[in-house]
Write an enzyme that holds these catalytic residues in place. Sequence first.
Site, PDB file in Angstrom:
ATOM      1  CE  LYS A  57      -0.738 -24.712  23.508  1.00  0.00           C
ATOM      2  NZ  LYS A  57      -0.326 -25.548  24.648  1.00  0.00           N
ATOM      3  CB  SER A 314       0.107 -16.715  22.747  1.00  0.00           C
ATOM      4  OG  SER A 314      -1.148 -16.338  23.305  1.00  0.00           O
TER       5      SER A 314
END
Length: 332
Positions: A57, A314
């Site tokens: 992110k 991720s």
Amino acid sequence: MLEPTHGVTLASIYAARKRIAGQVARTPLIRSQMLSERFSAEVFLKLETCQPTGAFKLRGATNMIAALIEQHGHDALAKGVTTASTGNHGRAVAYAAARLGVPATICLSQLVPANKVAAIEALGATVRRVGRSQDEAFEEVARLVDEEGMTLIPPFDDPLIAAGQGSIGLELLEDQPALDRVLIGLSGGGLLGGIGAALKGIRPSIQVTGISLSQGAAMWESLQAGHPVEVEEVESLGDSLGGGIGLDNHCTFALVREVMDDHYQVSEAAIANAMVDILEHEKLLVEGAAAVGLAALVEHGLDIRGQKVALILSGNGVSLETFDQARRLAER
């Protein structure tokens, strides 16, 4: 040639990579000996767990804040930036804002794990806990924007956010130009959409596979319906894949439909087993959302023999308590 309706182009992804250089990590892509042997393929792991905030992110958040400063000047963000997040995006906004000298307020639902809340507060951001869903947290974000003049940094539904995440796709092809398939966790669509746009823009033949939760998967339900819909959030080991996509989604719904080739849902047990496998064999502690690529390979028996395949790990935002829950579930 018509411009895409979602606003994400290969040029915007290259611009994002240039903009975030030096602010985020160019993460390793490693070959997994265990998974390569297990699936008779060349299996690679993209370690977004190596980002300073522990998750991908940071790319999108840094790109958007830096782009806004470029376009409007630093003073335009003097009242601060804000967002709602299941954790990783909030931490990314807090980190990027601090690096770029901008105040940040992060709104979180009560379902966000305590370890992620603490990580955001440690970065100097103000945290507000609101409601039982990301949608309710976003109501507070809307108030901060409307009444206090803050600037929204959305978790996924913005071309600048998706382009930042798309820099992962550029790195994948630089490190492994002959990739056949990439498996990517799918929730709001910024990660898959951005990576998919980069991959398809360079090598259209690459198969982009999305992986969603078996319950509370807003993008899955929206794609089935043909338009954005609301779903009830549920607790999950893959909590980073929770949350809605927004009924007024203007970017990622169209982007995902354009770049994704196939789509699977995975159960909690499959996620748990994948988390344990990755720790035992790769010595990497990952959150549930990061393990869904492996979960899908196993649960759906995907045939990748002879292919070069990448899994996007991720993020690593998992508490030991949550991992212990996964371990117990995997033992059943």
